[in-house]
Design a protein around this motif. Structure first.
Motif, mmCIF file in Angstrom:
data_model
loop_
_atom_site.group_PDB
_atom_site.id
_atom_site.type_symbol
_atom_site.label_atom_id
_atom_site.label_comp_id
_atom_site.label_asym_id
_atom_site.label_seq_id
_atom_site.Cartn_x
_atom_site.Cartn_y
_atom_site.Cartn_z
ATOM 1 N N SER A 30 -8.059 -6.013 -12.670
ATOM 2 C CA SER A 30 -7.830 -7.455 -12.534
ATOM 3 C C SER A 30 -6.450 -7.799 -11.997
ATOM 4 C CB SER A 30 -8.034 -8.138 -13.890
ATOM 5 O OG SER A 30 -7.073 -7.683 -14.836
ATOM 6 N N LYS A 31 -5.506 -6.847 -11.989
ATOM 7 C CA LYS A 31 -4.155 -7.140 -11.506
ATOM 8 C C LYS A 31 -3.625 -5.991 -10.660
ATOM 9 C CE LYS A 31 -2.029 -7.783 -15.381
ATOM 10 N NZ LYS A 31 -0.945 -8.154 -16.336
ATOM 11 N N ASN A 32 -2.942 -6.352 -9.583
ATOM 12 C CA ASN A 32 -2.234 -5.371 -8.751
ATOM 13 C C ASN A 32 -3.134 -4.291 -8.177
ATOM 14 O OD1 ASN A 32 0.329 -6.618 -9.309
ATOM 15 N ND2 ASN A 32 0.340 -5.566 -11.288
ATOM 16 N N VAL A 33 -4.382 -4.639 -7.899
ATOM 17 C CA VAL A 33 -5.330 -3.691 -7.328
ATOM 18 C C VAL A 33 -6.102 -4.387 -6.221
ATOM 19 C CG1 VAL A 33 -7.339 -2.226 -7.756
ATOM 20 C CG2 VAL A 33 -5.572 -2.444 -9.505
ATOM 21 N N GLY A 34 -6.309 -3.695 -5.117
ATOM 22 C CA GLY A 34 -7.093 -4.232 -4.020
ATOM 23 C C GLY A 34 -8.108 -3.218 -3.527
ATOM 24 N N VAL B 252 0.872 -1.165 0.000
ATOM 25 C CA VAL B 252 0.000 0.000 0.000
ATOM 26 C C VAL B 252 0.909 1.214 0.000
ATOM 27 C CG1 VAL B 252 -1.750 1.271 1.236
ATOM 28 C CG2 VAL B 252 -1.792 -1.226 1.233
ATOM 29 N N ALA B 253 0.842 1.984 -1.055
ATOM 30 C CA ALA B 253 1.852 3.009 -1.273
ATOM 31 C C ALA B 253 1.479 4.370 -0.718
ATOM 32 C CB ALA B 253 2.144 3.122 -2.758
ATOM 33 N N THR B 254 0.344 4.490 -0.057
ATOM 34 C CA THR B 254 -0.015 5.728 0.639
ATOM 35 C C THR B 254 -0.475 5.365 2.027
ATOM 36 O OG1 THR B 254 -2.234 5.584 -0.278
ATOM 37 C CG2 THR B 254 -0.681 6.969 -1.456
ATOM 38 N N ILE C 93 -6.985 0.539 -3.983
ATOM 39 C CA ILE C 93 -5.589 0.675 -3.592
ATOM 40 C C ILE C 93 -4.703 0.037 -4.651
ATOM 41 C CG2 ILE C 93 -3.879 0.191 -1.817
ATOM 42 C CD1 ILE C 93 -6.123 0.100 0.205
ATOM 43 N N LEU C 94 -3.777 0.821 -5.170
ATOM 44 C CA LEU C 94 -2.897 0.365 -6.233
ATOM 45 C C LEU C 94 -1.669 -0.305 -5.648
ATOM 46 C CD1 LEU C 94 -3.019 3.578 -8.478
ATOM 47 C CD2 LEU C 94 -4.633 1.649 -8.412
#
Length: 535
Positions: free
Chosen positions: A113-117, A11-13, A125-126
């Motif tokens: 579909s990828k790298n996202v939550g 989580v980048a933030t 969240i990227l």
């Protein structure tokens, strides 16, 4: 939908709400220099949609420079807008894509579909592997036009031809819904729905409002309809003409009542009551909040090329704020001034010049007037690069305020074609009638620069205000015009006649090698100049 299992989830933030997972551990990860100190190593909750529509909002700052004026959201198939959170690099990349036209708000789709939550508060969240360049599909070309007003969520061509802008188009009937919001604790604006209807639509005699000003600026080409325009909505749903009153299951002062949480709660209540996915039968929908209690340095905000705008406190009743926010819905960007700041061009509503309930007679600057399409029959293109060293062309024009009072049909806006995306636009800023409350450069000729060839969303900047009474004088020189070295083009105001009806401004466009204009009358009077020498 299959969601890849990531061994490490970054989580980048900073996380204001942890992700909904069991048994998650927290530790710092390497490999991302601008990642937050709060990094979560856990399996993400997968999004329910394969993709979402990218929506971008502009926040009208109460004190400029105090907040990030842009926010990026992801709109799902349920019609709700969830905030996108990523690293500083990822968010900067998305904002640059937006500025460069690679993200078309209301049209571009983000691959989930990828790298996202999804976080506990449903924020998108990227992950560290998310690349905006490869994960966001631009969508159809960004131009505008009329389409059927009720259509599926992911088939909204808000822009499909270069002479018409905004959701549903900017000519003909435009149905608008206003929603007065009450929170779970009873907090709501003190004005009744009838008063709100009057403030926005002039239902009971208010003479300065959103409806009156948009219709006036459009020269009657746009017709604001309070409510659904007989589209089948049960009229008992309205508490007053065009106004619905809803209560949301959130307390506005609660820290969990974020901007998106409140907005989505209102959307859900309206959708449940009407049985449609918004905007449904409406072109624009306006939410009126008692006030904001969390992240609140804004007066209002609206989404570009979209249908929704949100107001707090009494800002909803200020005509300048109303028109400014709907301008964003119509895909207009901000208007910067001579100082290069974001909204200091006070020759038009996108420069944020007016804060009053009863003062609002003002339209848009030269560039926005070209873009919005209401004056297409009174535009003129001037092409300096088509001429030689002594090229010159004189044009007489009237102000937009005299559009309907001009038997000769003079142009009201001029484009100086540079053969690049960055062009110059010229207007006579006549301060009467529909433009009587103008704030800057009254009765002067204004020169505005913007990108997007003048037809796409682009931040504009005031470059000159010219006339006998201007401190800048009557001449403005554009150096290296169109990127051509040594090709300097002069914009010279040769006369402004305020005594004629309509008032006119005559501008000489020329190269700097061409002769200057001969002396002419100024405001209907001759002036004698005595030149003395020291001999």
């Amino acid at each position: 939908m299959k969601f890849p299992c990531l061994p490490y989830w970054l989580v980048a933030t900073p996380l204001t709400s942890p992700m909904v997972v069991a048994g998650a551990s927290t530790r710092r990860l390497r490999g991302n220099a601008d990642a937050s100190k709060n990094v979560v190593d856990r399996k993400p909750t997968p999004p329910k949609d394969e993709d979402c529509i990218v929506q971008v909002a502009a926040l009208l700052e109460i004190e400029p420079g105090t907040i990030d004026e842009l926010k990026i959201d992801c709109q799902g198939s349920d019609g709700l807008f969830q905030p996108v959170k990523g690293s500083l690099t990822q968010m900067a990349a998305m904002k640059k894509m937006f500025a460069d036209g690679e993200i078309l708000p209301g049209k571009s789709r983000m691959n989930l579909s990828k790298n996202v939550g999804v976080g506990r508060d449903k924020e998108i969240i990227l992950g560290a592997g998310f690349n905006p360049k490869t994960s966001i599909r631009k969508g159809p070309p960004e131009h505008v036009g009329n389409r059927p007003r009720t259509r599926p969520l992911f088939d909204r061509d808000l822009q499909t031809n270069p002479t018409d802008y905004g959701h549903g188009g900017l000519q003909g009937d435009k149905p608008i819904l206003v929603v007065k919001v009450t929170d779970a604790g009873g907090l709501a604006r003190p004005e009744t729905p009838a008063q709100i209807s009057d403030d926005i639509f002039g239902t009971y005699g208010d003479t300065a409002n959103l409806k009156s000003q948009l219709e006036a600026c459009s020269m009657g080409k746009l017709n604001i309809i309070p409510g659904d325009n007989n589209a089948g909505v049960d009229q008992s749903a309205y508490a007053a003409t065009g106004v619905m009153d809803v209560t949301i299951p959130l307390n506005l002062p609660d820290p969990t009542a974020t901007n998106n949480a409140v907005m989505n709660a209102v959307t859900t209540e309206v959708q449940n009551r009407l049985g449609v996915t918004l905007p449904g039968p409406y072109d624009q929908v306006i939410y009126v909040l008692e006030r904001c209690y969390n992240s609140c340095a804004w007066a209002a905000y609206a989404y570009f090329n979209s249908w929704i705008s949100v107001y707090q406190m009494d800002y909803y009743k200020y005509v300048g704020v109303q028109v400014h926010e709907l301008g964003h819905n119509f895909n207009l960007a901000h208007s910067g001034g001579l100082d290069g700041a974001v909204y200091t061009d006070h020759t038009g509503m996108m420069g944020n010049p007016l804060y009053s309930d009863d003062v609002g007679k003002m339209c848009f600057n030269a560039a926005k007037s070209w873009q919005i399409g209401w004056y297409d029959d009174r535009k003129q293109v001037v092409s300096p690069l088509s001429g030689g060293a002594n090229w010159q062309q004189s044009v007489t024009m009237v102000g937009i305020a005299d559009y309907l009072n001009d038997a000769v049909s003079h142009p009201v806006v001029i484009k100086l074609e540079t053969n690049t995306a960055q062009d110059y636009f010229v207007a006579f800023n006549r301060a009467i009638g529909v433009n009587a409350d103008n704030v800057e450069a009254d009765d002067m000729v204004t020169v505005v620069q913007t990108g997007g060839h003048g037809v796409y969303r682009s931040q504009s900047y005031l470059r000159a205000k010219l006339g006998p009474s201007s401190p800048m004088g009557q001449i403005y020189t554009i150096t290296d015009f169109g990127g051509v070295a040594g090709k300097d083009i002069v914009v010279e105001v040769t006369s402004i006649d305020l005594q004629s009806d309509p008032a006119t401004a005559t501008i000489l466009f020329r190269t700097d090698q061409a002769p200057t204009a001969a002396p002419t009358m100024c405001n209907g009077n001759y002036f004698k100049v005595d030149i003395l020498t020291d001999s």
